[in-house]
Design a protein around this motif. Structure first.
Motif, PDB file in Angstrom:
ATOM      1  N   ALA A 115       0.806  -1.221   0.000  1.00 59.11           N
ATOM      2  CA  ALA A 115       0.000   0.000   0.000  1.00 59.11           C
ATOM      3  C   ALA A 115       0.843   1.277   0.000  1.00 59.11           C
ATOM      4  CB  ALA A 115      -0.925   0.007   1.221  1.00 59.11           C
ATOM      5  N   TYR A 116       2.113   1.174   0.389  1.00 61.99           N
ATOM      6  CA  TYR A 116       2.982   2.348   0.475  1.00 61.99           C
ATOM      7  C   TYR A 116       4.217   2.149  -0.392  1.00 61.99           C
ATOM      8  CZ  TYR A 116       0.257   3.539   4.624  1.00 61.99           C
ATOM      9  OH  TYR A 116      -0.755   3.838   5.477  1.00 61.99           O
ATOM     10  N   ARG A 117       4.699   3.275  -0.928  1.00 57.41           N
ATOM     11  CA  ARG A 117       5.947   3.252  -1.675  1.00 57.41           C
ATOM     12  C   ARG A 117       6.918   4.182  -0.969  1.00 57.41           C
ATOM     13  NH1 ARG A 117       5.094   5.761  -6.942  1.00 57.41           N
ATOM     14  NH2 ARG A 117       5.748   7.626  -5.885  1.00 57.41           N
ATOM     15  N   TRP A 118       8.095   3.657  -0.635  1.00 58.35           N
ATOM     16  CA  TRP A 118       9.121   4.463   0.011  1.00 58.35           C
ATOM     17  C   TRP A 118      10.477   3.837  -0.234  1.00 58.35           C
ATOM     18  CZ3 TRP A 118      11.527   4.046   5.270  1.00 58.35           C
ATOM     19  CH2 TRP A 118      12.268   5.182   5.579  1.00 58.35           C
ATOM     20  N   ALA A 119      11.463   4.670  -0.486  1.00 57.26           N
ATOM     21  CA  ALA A 119      12.844   4.247  -0.721  1.00 57.26           C
ATOM     22  C   ALA A 119      12.944   3.224  -1.844  1.00 57.26           C
ATOM     23  CB  ALA A 119      13.462   3.702   0.568  1.00 57.26           C
ATOM     24  N   GLY A 120      12.118   3.397  -2.871  1.00 61.47           N
ATOM     25  CA  GLY A 120      12.167   2.514  -4.028  1.00 61.47           C
ATOM     26  C   GLY A 120      11.533   1.150  -3.823  1.00 61.47           C
ATOM     27  N   LEU A 121      10.883   0.944  -2.688  1.00 57.22           N
ATOM     28  CA  LEU A 121      10.260  -0.347  -2.372  1.00 57.22           C
ATOM     29  C   LEU A 121       8.772  -0.167  -2.095  1.00 57.22           C
ATOM     30  CD1 LEU A 121      12.990  -1.679   0.093  1.00 57.22           C
ATOM     31  CD2 LEU A 121      12.705  -2.340  -2.302  1.00 57.22           C
ATOM     32  N   ARG A 122       8.039  -1.265  -2.182  1.00 50.33           N
ATOM     33  CA  ARG A 122       6.620  -1.276  -1.809  1.00 50.33           C
ATOM     34  C   ARG A 122       6.511  -1.899  -0.424  1.00 50.33           C
ATOM     35  NH1 ARG A 122       3.718   1.963  -5.090  1.00 50.33           N
ATOM     36  NH2 ARG A 122       2.036   1.171  -3.821  1.00 50.33           N
TER      37      ARG A 122
END
Length: 193
Positions: A171-178
């Motif tokens: 549900a979240y995208r951060w630092a190039g990862l899901r």
């Protein structure tokens, strides 16, 4: 049963009211820290001015007055003997989306300054807001939603007795990862034990 438990004061912090003039510049500074905003996982990450934070405070206070389904507290340091550090804004905690007929609310908590994290302030504030929710408001259940990358937040809530109940996959995208969105719940009877 202990009757004289301070309602809003813990060992390290106390829960207080919003002071727009004093708090807005501090919180505006926190919005420059993308990590803080991402850990909450709620809003668009962007810097806010003091004026924008004050406007948000007015909106929160208006919603509290009109809908009566939200409780918002600042988290402030209790530092006896350290007058320059006493009353310092550390973060906030909020009970929102209170459903009085079901005894349910959503809990959010954040410590703004990175230098003040992992010092026990969040744990102390969490204990205070749980006592307020379950003993003062007589709520039955609290919900929390935490991004999977917020491991410190997950540990804090699980230590307080919250159980993982559901996940929103990627549900979240951060630092190039899901990352998964993790839904936690705590029942009054589990908290009391």
């Amino acid at each position: 049963m202990k009757m004289n438990i301070p309602l809003f004061e813990g060992e390290l912090v106390y829960l207080g009211a919003i002071n727009p003039e004093q708090d807005a510049p501090v919180e505006a500074g926190w919005t420059l820290d993308g990590e803080f905003l991402r850990m909450l996982g709620e809003d668009l990450v962007r810097p806010l001015s003091s004026a924008e934070v004050k406007k948000r405070y007015r909106e929160i206070e208006k919603e509290i007055d009109e809908k009566r389904n939200q409780f918002y507290f600042t988290i402030r340091r209790s530092a006896p003997g350290e007058s320059e550090n006493q009353d310092r804004l550390l973060g906030f905690t909020r009970l929102s989306r209170v459903e009085w007929n079901h005894g349910i609310a959503t809990l959010t908590l954040g410590i703004g300054d990175p230098g003040e994290r992992r010092k026990g302030y969040g744990n102390d504030a969490l204990n205070l807001i749980l006592h307020y929710a379950f003993k003062e408001l007589n709520l039955f259940r609290l919900n929390a939603s935490i991004p999977g990358y917020n491991q410190a937040g997950l540990q804090l809530f699980k230590k307080a007795g919250f159980k993982e109940e559901a996940r929103r996959r990627e549900a979240y995208r951060w630092a190039g990862l899901r990352w998964d969105g993790i839904f936690l719940g705590l029942l009054k009877e589990d908290w009391e034990q």
